[in-house]
Design a protein around this motif. Structure first.
Motif, PDB file in Angstrom:
ATOM      1  N   ASN A  34      26.215  28.565  -5.718  1.00 50.27           N
ATOM      2  CA  ASN A  34      26.932  27.668  -4.817  1.00 50.27           C
ATOM      3  C   ASN A  34      27.198  26.351  -5.545  1.00 50.27           C
ATOM      4  O   ASN A  34      26.265  25.631  -5.882  1.00 50.27           O
ATOM      5  CB  ASN A  34      26.107  27.425  -3.551  1.00 50.27           C
ATOM      6  N   ASN A  35      28.447  26.028  -5.795  1.00 51.91           N
ATOM      7  CA  ASN A  35      28.791  24.800  -6.504  1.00 51.91           C
ATOM      8  C   ASN A  35      29.630  23.855  -5.662  1.00 51.91           C
ATOM      9  O   ASN A  35      30.461  23.117  -6.174  1.00 51.91           O
ATOM     10  CB  ASN A  35      29.521  25.129  -7.812  1.00 51.91           C
ATOM     11  N   ASN A  36      29.421  23.870  -4.349  1.00 51.47           N
ATOM     12  CA  ASN A  36      30.084  22.902  -3.477  1.00 51.47           C
ATOM     13  C   ASN A  36      29.372  21.560  -3.607  1.00 51.47           C
ATOM     14  O   ASN A  36      28.149  21.504  -3.750  1.00 51.47           O
ATOM     15  CB  ASN A  36      30.019  23.358  -2.019  1.00 51.47           C
ATOM     16  N   TYR A  37      30.127  20.481  -3.566  1.00 56.03           N
ATOM     17  CA  TYR A  37      29.498  19.161  -3.592  1.00 56.03           C
ATOM     18  C   TYR A  37      30.410  18.126  -2.960  1.00 56.03           C
ATOM     19  O   TYR A  37      31.605  18.328  -2.788  1.00 56.03           O
ATOM     20  CB  TYR A  37      29.093  18.739  -5.002  1.00 56.03           C
ATOM     21  N   THR A  38      29.807  17.007  -2.601  1.00 57.45           N
ATOM     22  CA  THR A  38      30.520  15.888  -1.990  1.00 57.45           C
ATOM     23  C   THR A  38      30.281  14.659  -2.847  1.00 57.45           C
ATOM     24  O   THR A  38      29.144  14.360  -3.209  1.00 57.45           O
ATOM     25  CB  THR A  38      30.007  15.634  -0.566  1.00 57.45           C
ATOM     26  N   LYS A  39      31.349  13.954  -3.163  1.00 52.93           N
ATOM     27  CA  LYS A  39      31.244  12.706  -3.928  1.00 52.93           C
ATOM     28  C   LYS A  39      31.729  11.581  -3.024  1.00 52.93           C
ATOM     29  O   LYS A  39      32.868  11.574  -2.586  1.00 52.93           O
ATOM     30  CB  LYS A  39      32.096  12.794  -5.187  1.00 52.93           C
ATOM     31  N   TRP A  40      30.833  10.634  -2.744  1.00 49.60           N
ATOM     32  CA  TRP A  40      31.126   9.549  -1.812  1.00 49.60           C
ATOM     33  C   TRP A  40      30.985   8.225  -2.553  1.00 49.60           C
ATOM     34  O   TRP A  40      29.937   7.938  -3.125  1.00 49.60           O
ATOM     35  CB  TRP A  40      30.169   9.637  -0.630  1.00 49.60           C
ATOM     36  N   ASN A  41      32.041   7.414  -2.537  1.00 49.94           N
ATOM     37  CA  ASN A  41      32.056   6.091  -3.165  1.00 49.94           C
ATOM     38  C   ASN A  41      32.302   5.041  -2.081  1.00 49.94           C
ATOM     39  O   ASN A  41      32.999   5.312  -1.100  1.00 49.94           O
ATOM     40  CB  ASN A  41      33.170   5.991  -4.203  1.00 49.94           C
ATOM     41  N   ALA A  42      31.770   3.850  -2.271  1.00 53.70           N
ATOM     42  CA  ALA A  42      31.996   2.759  -1.319  1.00 53.70           C
ATOM     43  C   ALA A  42      31.968   1.423  -2.061  1.00 53.70           C
ATOM     44  O   ALA A  42      31.403   1.316  -3.146  1.00 53.70           O
ATOM     45  CB  ALA A  42      30.935   2.770  -0.224  1.00 53.70           C
ATOM     46  N   TYR A  43      32.606   0.421  -1.441  1.00 58.75           N
ATOM     47  CA  TYR A  43      32.620  -0.913  -2.053  1.00 58.75           C
ATOM     48  C   TYR A  43      32.710  -1.988  -0.981  1.00 58.75           C
ATOM     49  O   TYR A  43      33.123  -1.730   0.156  1.00 58.75           O
ATOM     50  CB  TYR A  43      33.787  -1.065  -3.034  1.00 58.75           C
ATOM     51  N   ILE A  44      32.314  -3.197  -1.365  1.00 55.66           N
ATOM     52  CA  ILE A  44      32.514  -4.381  -0.543  1.00 55.66           C
ATOM     53  C   ILE A  44      33.050  -5.471  -1.466  1.00 55.66           C
ATOM     54  O   ILE A  44      32.531  -5.676  -2.563  1.00 55.66           O
ATOM     55  CB  ILE A  44      31.223  -4.817   0.191  1.00 55.66           C
ATOM     56  N   THR A  45      34.121  -6.124  -1.033  1.00 62.14           N
ATOM     57  CA  THR A  45      34.782  -7.155  -1.831  1.00 62.14           C
ATOM     58  C   THR A  45      34.804  -8.459  -1.055  1.00 62.14           C
ATOM     59  O   THR A  45      35.104  -8.477   0.137  1.00 62.14           O
ATOM     60  CB  THR A  45      36.238  -6.735  -2.149  1.00 62.14           C
ATOM     61  N   LYS A  46      34.510  -9.549  -1.724  1.00 61.44           N
ATOM     62  CA  LYS A  46      34.563 -10.898  -1.138  1.00 61.44           C
ATOM     63  C   LYS A  46      35.482 -11.753  -1.994  1.00 61.44           C
ATOM     64  O   LYS A  46      35.313 -11.843  -3.205  1.00 61.44           O
ATOM     65  CB  LYS A  46      33.158 -11.502  -1.092  1.00 61.44           C
ATOM     66  N   ARG A  47      36.489 -12.354  -1.367  1.00 66.27           N
ATOM     67  CA  ARG A  47      37.393 -13.267  -2.071  1.00 66.27           C
ATOM     68  C   ARG A  47      36.876 -14.692  -1.916  1.00 66.27           C
ATOM     69  O   ARG A  47      36.463 -15.083  -0.828  1.00 66.27           O
ATOM     70  CB  ARG A  47      38.808 -13.122  -1.529  1.00 66.27           C
ATOM     71  N   LEU A  48      36.906 -15.445  -3.011  1.00 70.01           N
ATOM     72  CA  LEU A  48      36.305 -16.781  -3.049  1.00 70.01           C
ATOM     73  C   LEU A  48      37.292 -17.817  -3.582  1.00 70.01           C
ATOM     74  O   LEU A  48      38.210 -17.478  -4.329  1.00 70.01           O
ATOM     75  CB  LEU A  48      35.068 -16.762  -3.962  1.00 70.01           C
ATOM     76  N   PHE A  49      37.075 -19.067  -3.251  1.00 69.33           N
ATOM     77  CA  PHE A  49      37.819 -20.198  -3.806  1.00 69.33           C
ATOM     78  C   PHE A  49      39.332 -19.985  -3.722  1.00 69.33           C
ATOM     79  O   PHE A  49      40.012 -19.836  -4.738  1.00 69.33           O
ATOM     80  CB  PHE A  49      37.390 -20.478  -5.241  1.00 69.33           C
ATOM     81  N   LYS A  50      39.854 -19.974  -2.497  1.00 75.64           N
ATOM     82  CA  LYS A  50      41.294 -19.826  -2.250  1.00 75.64           C
ATOM     83  C   LYS A  50      41.852 -18.544  -2.864  1.00 75.64           C
ATOM     84  O   LYS A  50      42.957 -18.528  -3.394  1.00 75.64           O
ATOM     85  CB  LYS A  50      42.058 -21.041  -2.759  1.00 75.64           C
ATOM     86  N   ASN A  51      41.092 -17.484  -2.804  1.00 66.57           N
ATOM     87  CA  ASN A  51      41.467 -16.160  -3.326  1.00 66.57           C
ATOM     88  C   ASN A  51      41.658 -16.122  -4.842  1.00 66.57           C
ATOM     89  O   ASN A  51      42.215 -15.169  -5.369  1.00 66.57           O
ATOM     90  CB  ASN A  51      42.724 -15.621  -2.643  1.00 66.57           C
ATOM     91  N   GLU A  52      41.212 -17.150  -5.561  1.00 60.31           N
ATOM     92  CA  GLU A  52      41.326 -17.121  -7.015  1.00 60.31           C
ATOM     93  C   GLU A  52      40.286 -16.196  -7.641  1.00 60.31           C
ATOM     94  O   GLU A  52      40.535 -15.599  -8.679  1.00 60.31           O
ATOM     95  CB  GLU A  52      41.184 -18.527  -7.591  1.00 60.31           C
ATOM     96  N   TRP A  53      39.113 -16.101  -7.029  1.00 58.69           N
ATOM     97  CA  TRP A  53      38.035 -15.259  -7.539  1.00 58.69           C
ATOM     98  C   TRP A  53      37.765 -14.127  -6.558  1.00 58.69           C
ATOM     99  O   TRP A  53      37.930 -14.276  -5.352  1.00 58.69           O
ATOM    100  CB  TRP A  53      36.755 -16.073  -7.723  1.00 58.69           C
ATOM    101  N   GLU A  54      37.302 -13.015  -7.108  1.00 57.62           N
ATOM    102  CA  GLU A  54      36.977 -11.863  -6.285  1.00 57.62           C
ATOM    103  C   GLU A  54      35.692 -11.239  -6.818  1.00 57.62           C
ATOM    104  O   GLU A  54      35.576 -10.975  -8.010  1.00 57.62           O
ATOM    105  CB  GLU A  54      38.130 -10.862  -6.361  1.00 57.62           C
TER     106      GLU A  54
END
Length: 108
Positions: A34-54
């Motif tokens: 049985n070679n079934n699998y699930t790949k799950w990715n996630a992220y959280i992004t915060k924009r800083l200083f008038k959206n100049e930095w991320e």
């Protein structure tokens, strides 16, 4: 095979996203494993200083199931190949946006 993804952006300059990719392989008398699998990715992004930095924190392969696996069938051969892949990993990314007004460049 299938992929599902989504993201939510809030007023606090925060974005949360996820991606789910599942691989389903039918059992076969030549390859009973049985070679079934699930790949799950996630992220959280915060924009800083008038959206100049991320700042982005991401986790790839949350369930730690990623497999380097490929199965091929044709009229004269049946092959099953395994290879090394990256398993679960975490990444912190800091990005500076080179713009005059703090908004990401549009690619129209």
């Amino acid at each position: 095979m299938g992929t599902r993804f989504g993201h939510i952006a809030g007023k606090a300059k925060v974005e949360v996203g996820t991606e789910l990719n599942y691989q389903l392989r039918q059992k076969d008398p030549r390859f009973p494993q049985n070679n079934n699998y699930t790949k799950w990715n996630a992220y959280i992004t915060k924009r800083l200083f008038k959206n100049e930095w991320e700042a982005k924190f991401s986790v790839n392969d949350i369930l730690n199931q990623n497999r380097g696996y490929q199965r091929n069938f044709n009229s004269y051969s049946f092959t099953e190949t395994s290879y090394n892949t990256l398993k679960r990993f975490y990444m912190l990314t800091i990005t500076y946006n080179f713009t005059k007004n703090g908004k990401p460049a549009s690619f129209n």
